[in-house]
Design an enzyme around this catalytic site. Structure first.
Site, PDB file in Angstrom:
ATOM      1  CD1 TRP A  47       1.573   4.744   9.009  1.00  0.00           C
ATOM      2  CD2 TRP A  47       0.431   4.418  10.904  1.00  0.00           C
ATOM      3  NE1 TRP A  47       0.250   5.043   8.759  1.00  0.00           N
ATOM      4  CE2 TRP A  47      -0.475   4.855   9.907  1.00  0.00           C
ATOM      5  CE3 TRP A  47      -0.069   4.142  12.178  1.00  0.00           C
ATOM      6  CZ2 TRP A  47      -1.833   5.033  10.136  1.00  0.00           C
ATOM      7  CZ3 TRP A  47      -1.414   4.312  12.415  1.00  0.00           C
ATOM      8  CH2 TRP A  47      -2.289   4.751  11.397  1.00  0.00           C
ATOM      9  CG  ASP A  92       0.428  -1.429  14.496  1.00  0.00           C
ATOM     10  OD1 ASP A  92      -0.525  -2.146  14.137  1.00  0.00           O
ATOM     11  OD2 ASP A  92       0.520  -0.213  14.203  1.00  0.00           O
ATOM     12  CE  LYS A 146      -3.300  -1.098   5.762  1.00  0.00           C
ATOM     13  NZ  LYS A 146      -3.002   0.207   5.285  1.00  0.00           N
TER      14      LYS A 146
HETATM   15  C1  LMR Z   1      -0.462   3.876   5.259  1.00  0.00           C
HETATM   16  O1  LMR Z   1       0.493   3.892   6.032  1.00  0.00           O
HETATM   17  O2  LMR Z   1      -0.434   4.408   4.149  1.00  0.00           O
HETATM   18  C2  LMR Z   1      -1.731   3.150   5.669  1.00  0.00           C
HETATM   19  O3  LMR Z   1      -1.550   2.546   6.904  1.00  0.00           O
HETATM   20  C3  LMR Z   1      -2.932   3.993   5.586  1.00  0.00           C
HETATM   21  C4  LMR Z   1      -2.960   5.096   6.610  1.00  0.00           C
HETATM   22  O4  LMR Z   1      -3.998   5.225   7.258  1.00  0.00           O
HETATM   23  O5  LMR Z   1      -1.986   5.821   6.762  1.00  0.00           O
END
Ligand code: LMR
Length: 393
Positions: free
Chosen positions: A127, A208, A243
């Site tokens: 992420w 996570d 979510k």
């Molecule tokens: C995403 O990856 O788009 C979501 O988890 C929202 C974010 O805060 O980035």
């Protein structure tokens, strides 16, 4: 003082929201930030959330502080949703946090309180906010192989090989399900192999779970956590209700820490209380009150399961739809990985230049890694989307 500051570039994901909002083209499509959308393109408040809010409005008699760990009944309910009966409760401490991001931040501070601060190994890719968030808290974040950008599969052998070389005691961050950004999760057998290495190398798993219920189901998506919990002495789990309860802006999450015994668990609880107090003092209550109201009521819980299943199914349907549409419009290109991935995301696998053309010429917005939020696809826009993608290939 402030004159010496220089501006920062917009966040890769959040910056796109502002650009999309400004775009006047009616056919524009937002495949950026990970929020669920209906076939009408809305991110609705779940019916079950509305019902719980009505109950809270009627019954809540005080807004007095609850404490650094938040609402105990919420923490207990989420702990059981994550771990079921895989580990004895006396080894677990679960605290409410401001969203999953708040949980990651508290976890980073907890890791820094320990005698030797270990690096946290993260999947390549992960992420896009994992690195700034955990790195900003002072942790070192070496990568382990994860996604094969050519073949669109998980690099299982390379990942296991790297995990085997990680020095004893170091921390490894895993995504429990719906890997963000790739949408590809290890199969259960691969999780078993990962766990064997984690046990053998005495690694600390840090998991996570931002999308429980969006891939296979609530229990199935917790497989890796429960399998590891039965085998390792210690573990960290960050979870989010953004979510699966649609509570994005209410900022609801938890951090669960599994310790080797009850005495260590009590020490961990005191550390978590101290960390929360020194960052934000106490987490916001409203969203957690909604979740605990739902999970304390069998009928609301069953309605929630239904709404969650509908969101999961819509994402699966949209994967099929876009994959078939691309098969028609761009038959020379292989997009079969779109249906192999689960949850909200997958990579389209196109270049930065093609992503820019999609945005500039067609009003189709996706982040620079070519990550696509499947929830932005609808039966009404899928043909236009597939044509636009085919045009830039
Ligand atoms: C995403 O990856 O788009 C979501 O988890 C929202 C974010 O805060 O980035």
């Amino acid at each position: 003082m402030f004159a010496s500051l220089s501006p920062r570039p917009a966040d890769a994901i959040l910056g796109l929201i502002a650009e999309y909002k400004k775009d006047p083209r009616p056919q524009k499509i937002d495949l950026g930030i990970g929020v669920y959308r209906t076939a009408d393109g809305e991110t609705p408040v779940l019916n079950v959330v509305k019902q719980a809010e009505r109950q809270i409005l009627e019954s809540q008699t005080s807004k007095a502080y609850l404490g650094t760990a938040g609402e105990p009944s919420f923490n207990a309910a989420i702990q059981s949703l994550i771990f079921a009966d895989s580990v004895s409760g006396e080894r677990l401490t679960t605290v409410q946090t401001p969203g999953g991001s708040g949980s990651l931040r508290v976890a980073a501070s907890l890791l820094q309180q320990s005698a030797t601060v270990s690096p946290v190994w993260v999947s390549d890719p992960t992420w896009s906010n994992h690195v700034p968030l955990l790195g900003g808290a002072g942790l070192e974040l070496p990568p382990y192989p994860y996604y094969d950008t050519e073949k669109h599969v998980i690099r299982v052998d390379a990942m296991l090989e790297t995990l085997r070389t990680i020095p004893k005691g170091e921390t490894v961050l895993f995504h429990a399900c719906c890997h963000n950004p790739s949408g590809l999760d290890p199969a259960d057998d691969t999780w078993r192999a990962i766990t064997d290495i984690v046990v053998e190398r005495e690694l600390l798993p840090f998991i996570d779970m931002a999308y429980q219920g969006f891939s296979r189901g609530l229990d199935e998506d917790a497989f890796a956590i429960r399998h590891m919990a039965e085998r390792v002495p210690e573990m960290l789990v960050s979870s989010s209700c953004s979510k699966n309860f649609g509570l994005y802006r209410d900022r609801v999450g938890t951090l669960s820490v599994m310790a080797a015994d009850a005495a260590t668990s009590a020490t961990v609880a005191s550390q978590l209380s101290f960390i929360a107090r020194t960052i934000y003092s106490m987490p916001p209550d409203h969203g957690a009150a909604i979740v605990s109201t739902i999970l304390a009521d069998d009928s609301l819980t069953s309605d929630w399961h239904g709404e969650l299943a509908d969101m999961r199914q819509r994402l699966r349907d949209m994967r099929e739809l876009i994959s078939n549409a691309l098969h028609d419009k761009a038959p020379d290109h292989d997009f079969s990985h779109l249906v192999r991935a689960t949850g909200m995301f997958c990579f389209l696998g196109i270049s930065g230049e093609q992503i820019a053309t999609l945005k500039n010429d067609y009003g189709v917005y996706l982040v620079g890694s070519s990550r696509v939020n499947i929830a932005g696809i609808t039966p009404a826009n899928v043909d236009y989307l597939a044509e636009s993608i085919a045009a830039v290939l």
